[in-house]
Design a protein around this motif. Structure first.
Motif, PDB file in Angstrom:
ATOM      1  N   ALA A   7       1.062  -1.231  -0.078  1.00  0.00           N
ATOM      2  CA  ALA A   7      -0.064  -0.124  -0.019  1.00  0.00           C
ATOM      3  C   ALA A   7       0.844   1.440  -0.116  1.00  0.00           C
ATOM      4  O   ALA A   7       0.659   2.074  -0.561  1.00  0.00           O
ATOM      5  N   TYR A   8       2.100   1.215   0.712  1.00  0.00           N
ATOM      6  CA  TYR A   8       2.785   2.283   0.818  1.00  0.00           C
ATOM      7  C   TYR A   8       3.595   2.651  -0.531  1.00  0.00           C
ATOM      8  O   TYR A   8       3.500   3.724  -1.160  1.00  0.00           O
ATOM      9  N   LEU A   9       4.264   1.461  -1.243  1.00  0.00           N
ATOM     10  CA  LEU A   9       4.502   1.661  -2.630  1.00  0.00           C
ATOM     11  C   LEU A   9       3.636   2.043  -3.461  1.00  0.00           C
ATOM     12  O   LEU A   9       3.882   2.953  -4.265  1.00  0.00           O
ATOM     13  N   ASP A  10       2.368   1.709  -3.426  1.00  0.00           N
ATOM     14  CA  ASP A  10       1.355   2.192  -4.425  1.00  0.00           C
ATOM     15  C   ASP A  10       0.963   3.564  -4.173  1.00  0.00           C
ATOM     16  O   ASP A  10       0.559   4.431  -5.017  1.00  0.00           O
ATOM     17  N   SER A  11       1.034   4.156  -3.028  1.00  0.00           N
ATOM     18  CA  SER A  11       0.621   5.399  -2.705  1.00  0.00           C
ATOM     19  C   SER A  11       1.754   6.278  -3.135  1.00  0.00           C
ATOM     20  O   SER A  11       1.637   7.585  -3.626  1.00  0.00           O
ATOM     21  N   ILE A  12       2.867   5.970  -3.383  1.00  0.00           N
ATOM     22  CA  ILE A  12       4.025   6.735  -3.783  1.00  0.00           C
ATOM     23  C   ILE A  12       3.966   6.730  -5.471  1.00  0.00           C
ATOM     24  O   ILE A  12       4.166   7.757  -6.117  1.00  0.00           O
ATOM     25  N   LYS A  13       3.591   5.397  -5.970  1.00  0.00           N
ATOM     26  CA  LYS A  13       3.479   5.641  -7.216  1.00  0.00           C
ATOM     27  C   LYS A  13       2.310   6.322  -7.888  1.00  0.00           C
ATOM     28  O   LYS A  13       2.417   6.717  -8.960  1.00  0.00           O
ATOM     29  N   ALA A  14       1.420   6.517  -7.129  1.00  0.00           N
ATOM     30  CA  ALA A  14       0.135   7.435  -7.375  1.00  0.00           C
ATOM     31  C   ALA A  14       0.617   8.896  -7.494  1.00  0.00           C
ATOM     32  O   ALA A  14      -0.044   9.736  -8.142  1.00  0.00           O
ATOM     33  N   ARG A  15       1.536   9.288  -6.699  1.00  0.00           N
ATOM     34  CA  ARG A  15       2.202  10.698  -6.840  1.00  0.00           C
ATOM     35  C   ARG A  15       3.337  10.820  -7.449  1.00  0.00           C
ATOM     36  O   ARG A  15       3.687  11.952  -7.724  1.00  0.00           O
ATOM     37  N   SER A  21       7.648   0.394 -11.831  1.00  0.00           N
ATOM     38  CA  SER A  21       7.248  -0.609 -11.113  1.00  0.00           C
ATOM     39  C   SER A  21       7.394  -0.417  -9.618  1.00  0.00           C
ATOM     40  O   SER A  21       8.066   0.559  -9.344  1.00  0.00           O
ATOM     41  N   ARG A  22       6.962  -1.307  -8.762  1.00  0.00           N
ATOM     42  CA  ARG A  22       7.159  -1.192  -7.369  1.00  0.00           C
ATOM     43  C   ARG A  22       8.681  -1.215  -7.073  1.00  0.00           C
ATOM     44  O   ARG A  22       8.973  -0.833  -6.139  1.00  0.00           O
ATOM     45  N   TRP A  23       9.154  -2.207  -7.996  1.00  0.00           N
ATOM     46  CA  TRP A  23      10.726  -2.368  -7.634  1.00  0.00           C
ATOM     47  C   TRP A  23      11.617  -1.422  -7.445  1.00  0.00           C
ATOM     48  O   TRP A  23      12.430  -1.037  -6.875  1.00  0.00           O
ATOM     49  N   GLU A  24      11.447  -0.440  -8.524  1.00  0.00           N
ATOM     50  CA  GLU A  24      12.004   0.878  -8.561  1.00  0.00           C
ATOM     51  C   GLU A  24      11.970   1.654  -7.459  1.00  0.00           C
ATOM     52  O   GLU A  24      12.767   2.633  -6.941  1.00  0.00           O
ATOM     53  N   GLY A  30      14.002   8.150  -0.286  1.00  0.00           N
ATOM     54  CA  GLY A  30      13.173   8.702   0.656  1.00  0.00           C
ATOM     55  C   GLY A  30      12.653   7.476   1.308  1.00  0.00           C
ATOM     56  O   GLY A  30      11.894   7.440   2.482  1.00  0.00           O
ATOM     57  N   LEU A  31      12.348   6.308   0.578  1.00  0.00           N
ATOM     58  CA  LEU A  31      11.838   4.926   0.938  1.00  0.00           C
ATOM     59  C   LEU A  31      12.586   4.471   2.200  1.00  0.00           C
ATOM     60  O   LEU A  31      12.280   4.206   3.281  1.00  0.00           O
ATOM     61  N   LEU A  32      13.892   4.406   1.828  1.00  0.00           N
ATOM     62  CA  LEU A  32      14.997   3.861   2.757  1.00  0.00           C
ATOM     63  C   LEU A  32      15.074   4.862   4.275  1.00  0.00           C
ATOM     64  O   LEU A  32      14.967   4.279   5.223  1.00  0.00           O
ATOM     65  N   ALA A  33      15.010   6.175   3.740  1.00  0.00           N
ATOM     66  CA  ALA A  33      15.196   7.242   4.804  1.00  0.00           C
ATOM     67  C   ALA A  33      13.817   6.804   6.004  1.00  0.00           C
ATOM     68  O   ALA A  33      14.261   6.801   7.165  1.00  0.00           O
TER      69      ALA A  33
END
Length: 239
Positions: A7-15, A21-24, A30-33
């Motif tokens: 859900a977190y990855l999809d929220s980023i992809k939406a923005r 892809s989610r792998w990218e 920002g995700l790692l931080a």
């Protein structure tokens, strides 16, 4: 946990239209931080301050994003590109988007007593690149802070702030209904209030100049008519 990550990855992809892809997205700094901050914040809450700081420094070295372990962060924070600083008493709600080179900075309390020194960002806030939000101010839900703006006062819900110091722009209510606007401001539709005032003054000045010219033209015509009248009278008398 896995569903939460998806859900977190999809929220980023939406923005962000960039990832295919989610792998990218898993490679985003920002995700790692944010992930490492969760660990640092847990250590901070357990009063393991040295370990919390260690994780914080490691995260900053890897991502160029400095999030104090004491900061409170909600769900689905998206820090795009990095080079961001988030202070100790900062609080961030859900679905907040922060672009590069943003500072959620603090101010020294005048009485020397430590306390709330950093901003609070409510849900769905967007902070444009280079913006500085300083002090214990509150940015209310769905507000947008434009690029390079400096915010030192509370921001109303749904407002768009631009300039130094930041001021609210004039937008129709329909603009607030838009779900997401990259970098916080629709540049082709929003203007700095100071610029709008200057443009209004220029328009008023042009109108006054036109009215003045019309008055001068009318006065010149009357003066010409007044000079010709005695001439006509004199020519009739001579005949």
């Amino acid at each position: 946990m896995f569903n939460g990550l998806i859900a977190y990855l999809d929220s980023i992809k939406a923005r962000d239209p960039a990832p295919r892809s989610r792998w990218e997205i898993l490679l985003y700094p920002g995700l790692l931080a944010v992930g490492m901050h969760r660990v640092a914040h847990w250590l901070f809450e357990a009063e393991l301050f040295f370990l919390a700081r260690f994780v914080n420094h490691l995260s900053r070295w890897l991502t160029a994003i400095d999030i104090h372990p004491g900061a409170k962060i909600g769900r689905h924070l998206f820090i795009d590109h990095g080079f961001t600083v988030i202070g100790e008493t900062a609080e961030i709600g859900d679905n907040v988007t922060i672009y590069q080179c943003v500072t959620l900075g603090g101010t020294d309390p005048a009485n020397g007593i430590a306390g709330k020194r950093h901003p609070t960002l409510s849900d769905d806030v967007i902070v444009g690149s280079g913006a500085q939000i300083l002090g214990p101010v509150t940015v209310h839900p769905r507000a947008r802070v434009g690029a390079n703006a400096v915010v030192t006062k509370d921001v109303p819900e749904g407002a768009v702030m631009v300039g130094i110091p930041a001021r609210s722009t004039l937008l129709d209510a329909s603009e607030y209904a838009r779900e997401f606007v990259p970098y916080g401001t629709p540049c082709s539709e929003t203007f700095d209030p100071a610029t709008q005032k200057v443009e209004l003054l220029q328009c008023q000045l042009e109108q006054l100049q036109k009215q003045l010219q019309l008055l001068l033209d009318e006065r010149a015509v009357r003066a010409d008519e007044g000079e010709e009248a005695p001439r006509r009278k004199g020519s009739r008398t001579g005949s």
